[in-house]
Design a protein around this motif. Structure first.
Motif, PDB file in Angstrom:
ATOM      1  N   ILE A   8       3.126   2.686   8.137  1.00 50.74           N
ATOM      2  CA  ILE A   8       4.389   3.045   7.839  1.00 50.74           C
ATOM      3  C   ILE A   8       4.903   1.980   8.557  1.00 50.74           C
ATOM      4  N   GLU A 105       1.300  -0.461  -2.015  1.00 48.72           N
ATOM      5  CA  GLU A 105       2.172   0.460  -1.661  1.00 48.72           C
ATOM      6  C   GLU A 105       1.654   2.151  -2.023  1.00 48.72           C
ATOM      7  N   THR A 122       5.383   3.277   2.467  1.00 51.08           N
ATOM      8  CA  THR A 122       3.892   3.154   3.536  1.00 51.08           C
ATOM      9  C   THR A 122       2.893   2.458   2.465  1.00 51.08           C
ATOM     10  N   TYR A 123       2.122   1.090   3.237  1.00 49.50           N
ATOM     11  CA  TYR A 123       1.065   1.264   2.180  1.00 49.50           C
ATOM     12  C   TYR A 123       0.376   1.003   3.523  1.00 49.50           C
TER      13      TYR A 123
END
Length: 131
Positions: A8, A105, A122-123
């Motif tokens: 994150i 993502e 967030t990925y």
């Protein structure tokens, strides 16, 4: 098997369609907030040996923009770093090409007030799309 690293990152940037380098117009890639974020992830993602389009990357930011990645330092303490887009290119550009790197993502939250948007994205990170 793909190695998945959930990360994150809070990244505060000033996104803009004003190019620092006027050699190519990338306006079609930044028509919406969604297309701009997808372009950002796409431009830094690529297989090992694939050069990144740093002209497009820099197009996404105003000249005084800052990227603010967070994470643990060597001592295990959480810290933030303040980077200009050129700092990111200098610190990560060679590594991305030598190792391969993809960001996908998996979650996004957007807060908009007037003409300002705050995006929490967030990925997952991968070294290769193929695994």
């Amino acid at each position: 098997m793909k190695k998945i690293i959930p990360i994150i990152v809070l990244c505060v940037v000033s996104l803009s369609v004003q190019s620092q380098e006027k050699t190519k117009d990338h306006s079609e890639k930044v028509q919406t907030l969604d297309s701009t974020i997808k372009t950002l992830y796409a431009v830094i993602s690529g297989e090992k040996g694939v050069e990144r389009d740093w002209t497009l990357f820099k197009f996404l930011f105003k000249p005084d923009a800052k990227l603010i990645p967070s994470g643990k330092n060597k001592e295990g303490n959480y810290k933030v770093r303040y980077m200009k887009p050129d700092d990111y290119i200098k610190s990560s550009g060679k590594w991305l090409v030598e190792n391969g790197f993809f960001e996908k993502e998996i979650h996004r939250e957007v807060d908009i007030f007037g003409n300002i948007a705050q995006v929490f994205s967030t990925y997952e990170a991968f070294k290769s799309e193929s695994g």
